[in-house]
Design an enzyme around this catalytic site. Structure first.
Site, PDB file in Angstrom:
ATOM      1  N   ASP A  29      78.940  37.449  68.483  1.00  0.00           N
ATOM      2  CA  ASP A  29      79.632  37.220  67.222  1.00  0.00           C
ATOM      3  C   ASP A  29      79.304  38.370  66.255  1.00  0.00           C
ATOM      4  O   ASP A  29      78.239  38.383  65.628  1.00  0.00           O
ATOM      5  CB  ASP A  29      79.191  35.873  66.634  1.00  0.00           C
ATOM      6  CG  ASP A  29      79.948  35.556  65.351  1.00  0.00           C
ATOM      7  OD1 ASP A  29      81.152  35.875  65.281  1.00  0.00           O
ATOM      8  OD2 ASP A  29      79.332  35.011  64.420  1.00  0.00           O
ATOM      9  N   GLU A  81      60.128  58.570  71.308  1.00  0.00           N
ATOM     10  CA  GLU A  81      59.919  57.743  72.499  1.00  0.00           C
ATOM     11  C   GLU A  81      61.016  57.990  73.522  1.00  0.00           C
ATOM     12  O   GLU A  81      61.223  57.205  74.436  1.00  0.00           O
ATOM     13  CB  GLU A  81      59.798  56.260  72.152  1.00  0.00           C
ATOM     14  CG  GLU A  81      60.914  55.665  71.354  1.00  0.00           C
ATOM     15  CD  GLU A  81      60.593  54.227  70.962  1.00  0.00           C
ATOM     16  OE1 GLU A  81      60.830  53.350  71.794  1.00  0.00           O
ATOM     17  OE2 GLU A  81      60.087  54.000  69.847  1.00  0.00           O
ATOM     18  N   CYS A 113      58.096  53.801  67.039  1.00  0.00           N
ATOM     19  CA  CYS A 113      58.938  54.383  65.985  1.00  0.00           C
ATOM     20  C   CYS A 113      58.172  55.140  64.913  1.00  0.00           C
ATOM     21  O   CYS A 113      58.788  55.660  63.986  1.00  0.00           O
ATOM     22  CB  CYS A 113      59.788  53.296  65.328  1.00  0.00           C
ATOM     23  SG  CYS A 113      60.947  52.530  66.463  1.00  0.00           S
ATOM     24  N   ARG A 200      61.326  37.318  67.790  1.00  0.00           N
ATOM     25  CA  ARG A 200      61.005  37.109  66.375  1.00  0.00           C
ATOM     26  C   ARG A 200      59.582  37.544  66.028  1.00  0.00           C
ATOM     27  O   ARG A 200      59.271  37.762  64.855  1.00  0.00           O
ATOM     28  CB  ARG A 200      61.206  35.622  66.008  1.00  0.00           C
ATOM     29  CG  ARG A 200      62.649  35.184  66.135  1.00  0.00           C
ATOM     30  CD  ARG A 200      62.815  33.733  65.769  1.00  0.00           C
ATOM     31  NE  ARG A 200      62.625  33.502  64.348  1.00  0.00           N
ATOM     32  CZ  ARG A 200      63.585  33.651  63.440  1.00  0.00           C
ATOM     33  NH1 ARG A 200      64.784  34.017  63.796  1.00  0.00           N
ATOM     34  NH2 ARG A 200      63.342  33.415  62.173  1.00  0.00           N
ATOM     35  N   THR A 202      58.490  40.320  66.442  1.00  0.00           N
ATOM     36  CA  THR A 202      58.559  41.683  65.901  1.00  0.00           C
ATOM     37  C   THR A 202      58.635  41.690  64.371  1.00  0.00           C
ATOM     38  O   THR A 202      58.445  42.732  63.751  1.00  0.00           O
ATOM     39  CB  THR A 202      59.798  42.444  66.430  1.00  0.00           C
ATOM     40  OG1 THR A 202      60.975  41.711  66.068  1.00  0.00           O
ATOM     41  CG2 THR A 202      59.754  42.604  67.935  1.00  0.00           C
ATOM     42  N   HIS A 235      60.459  52.281  57.344  1.00  0.00           N
ATOM     43  CA  HIS A 235      61.071  52.281  58.673  1.00  0.00           C
ATOM     44  C   HIS A 235      62.203  51.262  58.667  1.00  0.00           C
ATOM     45  O   HIS A 235      62.107  50.199  58.058  1.00  0.00           O
ATOM     46  CB  HIS A 235      60.048  51.928  59.753  1.00  0.00           C
ATOM     47  CG  HIS A 235      60.697  51.808  61.104  1.00  0.00           C
ATOM     48  ND1 HIS A 235      61.435  52.839  61.654  1.00  0.00           N
ATOM     49  CD2 HIS A 235      60.766  50.776  61.988  1.00  0.00           C
ATOM     50  CE1 HIS A 235      61.906  52.444  62.825  1.00  0.00           C
ATOM     51  NE2 HIS A 235      61.519  51.207  63.048  1.00  0.00           N
ATOM     52  N   LYS A 240      68.213  44.974  57.451  1.00  0.00           N
ATOM     53  CA  LYS A 240      67.580  43.872  56.729  1.00  0.00           C
ATOM     54  C   LYS A 240      66.075  44.072  56.493  1.00  0.00           C
ATOM     55  O   LYS A 240      65.581  43.809  55.395  1.00  0.00           O
ATOM     56  CB  LYS A 240      67.792  42.594  57.556  1.00  0.00           C
ATOM     57  CG  LYS A 240      67.754  41.333  56.751  1.00  0.00           C
ATOM     58  CD  LYS A 240      69.107  41.036  56.154  1.00  0.00           C
ATOM     59  CE  LYS A 240      69.159  39.633  55.581  1.00  0.00           C
ATOM     60  NZ  LYS A 240      70.503  39.318  55.096  1.00  0.00           N
ATOM     61  N   ARG A 244      64.012  43.889  52.915  1.00  0.00           N
ATOM     62  CA  ARG A 244      63.082  42.807  52.588  1.00  0.00           C
ATOM     63  C   ARG A 244      61.700  43.359  52.245  1.00  0.00           C
ATOM     64  O   ARG A 244      61.043  42.897  51.298  1.00  0.00           O
ATOM     65  CB  ARG A 244      62.994  41.842  53.774  1.00  0.00           C
ATOM     66  CG  ARG A 244      62.480  40.496  53.369  1.00  0.00           C
ATOM     67  CD  ARG A 244      62.622  39.488  54.489  1.00  0.00           C
ATOM     68  NE  ARG A 244      61.442  38.639  54.518  1.00  0.00           N
ATOM     69  CZ  ARG A 244      60.886  38.157  55.591  1.00  0.00           C
ATOM     70  NH1 ARG A 244      61.394  38.413  56.779  1.00  0.00           N
ATOM     71  NH2 ARG A 244      59.816  37.399  55.515  1.00  0.00           N
ATOM     72  N   ASN A 269      69.232  52.539  64.309  1.00  0.00           N
ATOM     73  CA  ASN A 269      67.795  52.783  64.308  1.00  0.00           C
ATOM     74  C   ASN A 269      67.495  54.025  65.128  1.00  0.00           C
ATOM     75  O   ASN A 269      67.603  54.001  66.351  1.00  0.00           O
ATOM     76  CB  ASN A 269      67.064  51.561  64.881  1.00  0.00           C
ATOM     77  CG  ASN A 269      65.555  51.743  64.902  1.00  0.00           C
ATOM     78  OD1 ASN A 269      65.032  52.727  64.376  1.00  0.00           O
ATOM     79  ND2 ASN A 269      64.857  50.787  65.492  1.00  0.00           N
ATOM     80  N   SER A 299      55.908  50.184  66.534  1.00  0.00           N
ATOM     81  CA  SER A 299      55.429  48.998  67.249  1.00  0.00           C
ATOM     82  C   SER A 299      54.170  49.317  68.016  1.00  0.00           C
ATOM     83  O   SER A 299      53.963  50.423  68.475  1.00  0.00           O
ATOM     84  CB  SER A 299      56.513  48.489  68.202  1.00  0.00           C
ATOM     85  OG  SER A 299      57.588  47.986  67.457  1.00  0.00           O
TER      86      SER A 299
END
Lengths: 351, 132
Positions: A29, A81, A113, A200, A202, A235, A240, A244, A269, A299
């Site tokens: 979607d 990477e 990253c 999640r 992450t 980063h 989103k 945030r 990204n 990460s």
């Protein structure tokens, strides 16, 4: 003695694929992805582009702004990477292509990253220590994302290069910080084509804990407040998360303070290139005296933070190379999913 | 074959990576790739010369049935490009639809992957032309 950035450059491929084009193939979607992750399209490297070629172009632009003899660059580091070789440095090809000469300390960095900011961090430290007059740090990726995985909607390509020095500094490095912990939120094992991620996990325990750990330390060490900064860049694995994080730190996400360095909704990204490309877009427009707040994230997990102050010198070099944002907005070529799959070598062949 | 090519490309890195030719000090004529002897003078005094990085298409074709290392790139433009330094060189045109590859097209040179024998081989890099 002021140490800082003396030249910067960015390179973004011309190819794009829209989020809807990917979603249509996998029956996803698109509107919910766009709303949930704030991603609209992403860059895709041409078949003849990779981390080395993107790094060379970004480095050449950085050299045009720095105006220095490339043989005086004492160190060249590329964080990525997606180095084209598992064994053989990307940096030697880039150094040769920009004419660094042979007395250059060269290394390829990896830290998911944040490999790009890591390269910047070490390059800056060499110059600050007085070991060499100039050092270059590059963040570049042709990011991998498995077909159908959430990462496929974001994994994109681009590079940004920064030359550090002490003469004609365009942005001084005022403060740095690094924050890390052993947090396995995203990884790729040897010989695997695509990275894995912990869904999640992450988010809160990885990206936000780490990013805010560095960001809060940077704010505390510098004794500064969000309103002291003209720009911030984080980063940006999607649109989103940085929004945030910036909001949690007290930055104004509806103003240029945040928006100028926020490229991911239209770029995707770029992994190791993400926050460096955001910084490059900021330097393209920043005015003397502006303070810039930058926090990367990789990460595994860690963040590097920088506080920069833009100097008068920036006006003398800004126009010597192409800007970042026009590379993102102009002269785009949209791909079908089939072309994208071919370009990214996702189609298995017998040859 | 691969080993021979690796050595050759390595020797040619200055011209392939940085477009370095040379210039006959007596006549001012620029050569690319660099030459040690020039017409009418087997021992000229030459100096290194870095091409300007731009040019204009003066002849072109479209390759639709490409040789093996370039098969996945087809169709692509191949052109003779004249640089402001007076040099004519042959290069692939990339990042442009083949219908736009025409005489008079202004180009700049970018650093690109040129070819590789297979997924395990050395990757050869060099210049390609892209529209300005």
């Amino acid at each position: 003695m002021a140490v800082g950035i003396i030249g910067w450059g960015a390179d973004i491929p011309r190819n794009r694929i829209k989020l809807e084009t990917i979603a249509a193939v996998w029956g996803a979607d698109a509107p919910s992805y766009k709303k949930g992750l704030l991603l609209f399209e992403k860059s895709v490297p041409s078949p003849d582009q990779d981390v080395i070629t993107l790094s060379v172009e970004a480095s050449r632009y950085a050299l045009l702004r720095a105006g220095i003899d490339p043989t005086l660059i004492g160190a060249l580091y590329i964080g990525s990477e997606s180095h084209p070789y598992a064994v053989k440095p990307s940096g030697t090809t880039v150094a040769e292509a920009i004419g660094c000469g042979h007395f250059t300390h060269c290394a390829d960095f990896e830290f998911a990253c944040k490999a790009g900011s890591e390269a910047m961090y070490v390059a800056h430290s060499h110059v600050k220590a007085g070991e060499m007059p100039y050092a270059m740090g590059i963040g570049a990726d042709t990011s991998q994302g498995a077909p159908g995985d959430a990462l496929e909607y974001s994994a994109s390509a681009g590079a940004a290069a920064f030359i550090f020095g002490t003469d004609k500094v365009v942005a001084t490095v005022d403060h740095t910080v690094s924050w890390m912990s052993d947090t396995p939120d995203f990884w790729r094992r040897e010989h695997e084509h695509y990275p894995q991620h912990a869904g999640r996990f992450t988010g809160e325990p990885a990206y936000f804990r780490t990013t805010l750990g560095a960001a809060n330390a940077l704010m505390e060490n510098s004794g500064m407040k969000p309103e002291d900064f003209a720009y911030c860049v984080f980063h940006q694995p999607n649109g989103k998360f940085p929004q945030r994080a910036a909001k949690m730190m007290g930055f104004d996400i509806d103003s240029p303070q945040f928006k100028v360095g926020w490229l991911t909704p239209w770029l995707g990204n770029t992994y190791s290139g993400a926050s460096p490309l955001g910084l490059s877009a900021i330097l393209d427009v920043a005015k003397p005296g502006d303070k810039i707040f930058m926090v990367s994230y990789g990460s595994g997990a860690g963040s590097d933070g920088f506080v920069f102050t833009v100097t008068d010198e920036i006006e003398n070099v800004r126009n010597n190379a192409p800007f970042t944002r026009p590379q993102l907005d102009d002269d785009k070529h949209y791909l079908s999913y089939g072309e994208y799959a071919k370009y990214r070598r996702k189609i298995r062949k017998n040859s | 074959m691969a080993d021979t090519l690796t050595a050759r490309v390595w020797r040619e890195q200055p011209q392939r990576y940085r477009m370095i030719g040379n210039k006959d000090k007596a006549t001012g004529k620029v050569y690319f790739p660099p030459r040690q002897a020039v017409p009418g003078n087997l021992n000229p005094e030459m100096e290194e010369f870095n091409l300007s990085g731009t040019g204009e298409v003066v002849a072109c074709t479209v390759i639709r049935v490409a040789p093996t290392p370039f098969t996945d790139l087809a169709p692509y433009g191949l052109a003779v490009i004249e640089t402001p330094d007076g040099v004519k060189l042959t290069a692939q045109i990339t990042d442009v639809p083949v219908e736009d590859v025409k005489i008079g097209l202004k180009v700049k040179f970018e650093f690109r992957r040129i070819f590789e024998d297979n997924d395990a081989s050395v990757i050869y890099y060099g210049y390609k032309a892209v529209p300005m």
